[in-house]
Each structure stands twice: as C-alpha cells, then as structure tokens.
Motif scaffolding. Structure first.
Motif: not given
Length: 323
Positions: A139-142, A157-160
């Motif tokens: 969710e941090w990556c989101n 970051v998009d991947f995660m």
C-alpha cells in the motif's frame, strides 16, 4: 471490470471474512445466526444497493455483542439506518467532507488502519507479526507510485503498488507458510499467485490481452525515452518491458519450484530440514517465545504497550553478567 478487478476481488474476500467474524462474535454472545442465510442476504442487498448506485456494500455489524449488552434490538438497527438515510438525503455528508480538509481526515484514516494492525497482534502468533508490517509495503508503493519518478524506479514501484490489496494478501499468505516451513502449501500459494499474474489481475493496470500485452506488459521502465543518432536526430528508443505478465508468471512459478525443492529436502533429510510448525504444538510455542524475546517492545495491549522485552531488561529477562 478489468481496471478494478484487483480491487474488487480482495475487497469481496475481506468483506466475506469480516462477515464470518461478525457471525462468530454474535455466536459468542449467545446468538447463533445461520451462516448461509446471513451471508446470502448480505450479498443480495449489496447487489441491490449497487444497482441503485451505491459504492458501499451492506455489512453485518461487528458490534452485535455491544448492542445486545445495552439492550439494542431490531428497532435499534432500524433507527440507525433511518438516521443515516436522513443525513444522506439532507446533504450533510458532502458539507462535512468539504468543511474538513483532506490533510485532517487523511492521517486519521491512516492511524485507524495502524490501530487495526495493532489489533491483529493480539490474535496471531508472535512469529507471524512481521507479516503485518510486510503487508503494508504494497500500500505504501500504491501511495508513492503517483509521485514524480521515472525509469526503473517507477516500474518497480508501479509493479508493487498496482492491485496492492490483493498482492499483499497473496504475498502474506506465502510468507505465513514459509515461516511455518509448510513448503508444499507455500508452493501452491505461489502457483495461485502466478495464475493471478498471468491473468493480469495483479501487477498490471488492468486486465487487457490486446496488442501482445501478455508478452510485453503495460508497465514500462528502464531505458531512456530516446537515443541520439550520429546525424543529430532523435529517434524513439524501444522501451524495455520490465514487468510483463509473462515475466511475473514465470517468476512466481520459479519461486514455487524453489519451495518444492525445500519440501523434497524436508521429506528426505528430516534431520537437516525440520518438519512444518503446527499451531498449538510445543515447537510453535517455542518459536513464539523466541520471537517475543527478540523484541525490544511488546505490542498487543494498552497495559504493556511500551513494556520492555526480555532482551531489553524487562520482566522475566535473564540478566547476563561478564566475569
């Protein structure tokens, strides 16, 4: 639904799980409501609400034991719904949303989420506490994928961050089995995750099999957008497709194969590779005690929120002195 399937599916799973927990809570309070009838009714009224444009599903209220304790019955729930109806029709909620800035209620929601994580520490084994904080990573990556990044950093970051809720559930499931050395279960969980990746439900912006998206993917990154030729002209450079569904699927299948190797070693060399940890066993208790002893603070209740762990000199600590 391609763009939202990675959100709809985990929310549906979470809603079903919370409904079962609410039924369990009511059962403990002395009211054994029928599971099938309750869940089906919950789902049907959610569908009816969606037809009328409601983005929120109906829910089995978790506070049933409290309602029962203070004498609340059917009229209590009816009055609660009626008051919400009046507030919604009067336009009061939009007024409050406009009046309260996002910088005020945003952190409040975040802190509430962390409090839910604290609640989890009360009911799951000590050795699994790391999984709670690991699951927040997605969710941090989101959150950060909307930032000003480019290239390989943005691709990662998009991947995660894409379909973060479902990715978190799947990865945490794998990690639970790995911690408990249940390698066959971990391998199966990796295979299920590979299926989700193959159908672009996770790690991709949407489910889309057009234009070779399965081979190339939709998340780009890694290369500069152009290249300078000898004559000084700029030409678009072929982008590198870093996280295509095919690549993700193969990666998860490779991880499943690694888990199978450990499962085979566990079966054939039990002295070198210990058996799985079963909840309630003596070994599970030893692992939980070891996990608790390794912490400087114990999270789990307001009474001992900041209590020192054994290694930090708290109650029950073994004092070691040098000769």
């Amino acid at each position: 639904m391609g763009e939202y399937f990675g959100i709809v599916l985990p929310v549906a799973i979470g809603a079903s799980a919370s409904g079962l927990m609410a039924l369990t809570s009511a059962w403990n309070a002395g009211d054994p409501y029928p599971i099938g009838e309750t869940m089906i009714t919950d789902g049907l009224f959610t569908i009816i609400g969606a037809i009328f444009g409601s983005p929120m599903g109906t829910v089995i209220y978790f506070g049933h034991p409290i309602h029962k304790k203070i004498g609340g019955k059917a009229a209590f729930s009816f009055a609660n719904g009626f008051i919400y109806l009046i507030l919604c029709l009067s336009g009061a909620f939009p007024f409050f949303i406009d009046a309260i800035p996002a910088v005020a209620y945003g952190p409040t929601i975040f802190v509430f989420g962390l409090m839910l994580c604290e609640e989890c520490t009360k009911v799951i084994p000590q050795r699994h506490h790391v999984i709670i904080f690991f699951g927040l990573f997605f969710e941090w990556c989101n959150y950060f994928k909307s930032g000003n990044m480019s290239g390989e950093y943005k691709a990662g970051v998009d991947f995660m961050g894409l379909s973060s809720i479902l990715s978190s559930m799947l990865w945490c499931c794998i990690l639970v089995y790995v911690i408990d050395r249940k390698w066959l279960h971990a391998s199966l969980a990796c295979c299920v995750t590979a299926i989700f990746a193959a159908f672009m439900i996770i790690h991709q912006p949407m489910v889309d099999f057009r234009d070779d998206k399965f081979w190339k993917g939709s998340v780009l990154g890694g290369n500069s957008p152009n290249i300078k030729l000898d004559d000084g002209k700029l030409l678009e450079k072929e982008p590198r497709y870093s996280v295509s569904p095919l690549q993700c699927t193969l990666a998860y299948l490779l991880l499943a194969a690694v888990c199978l190797v450990f499962w085979a070693l566990q079966k054939n060399f039990p002295k070198s590779y210990p058996p799985p940890i079963e909840q309630g066993s003596d070994e599970a208790k030893e692992e939980d005690d070891a996990a608790a002893a390794a912490k400087l603070t114990h999270i789990g209740s307001l009474e001992n929120w900041w209590s020192k762990g054994p290694q930090a000199g708290g109650s029950g600590a073994k004092v070691v002195t040098e000769a």
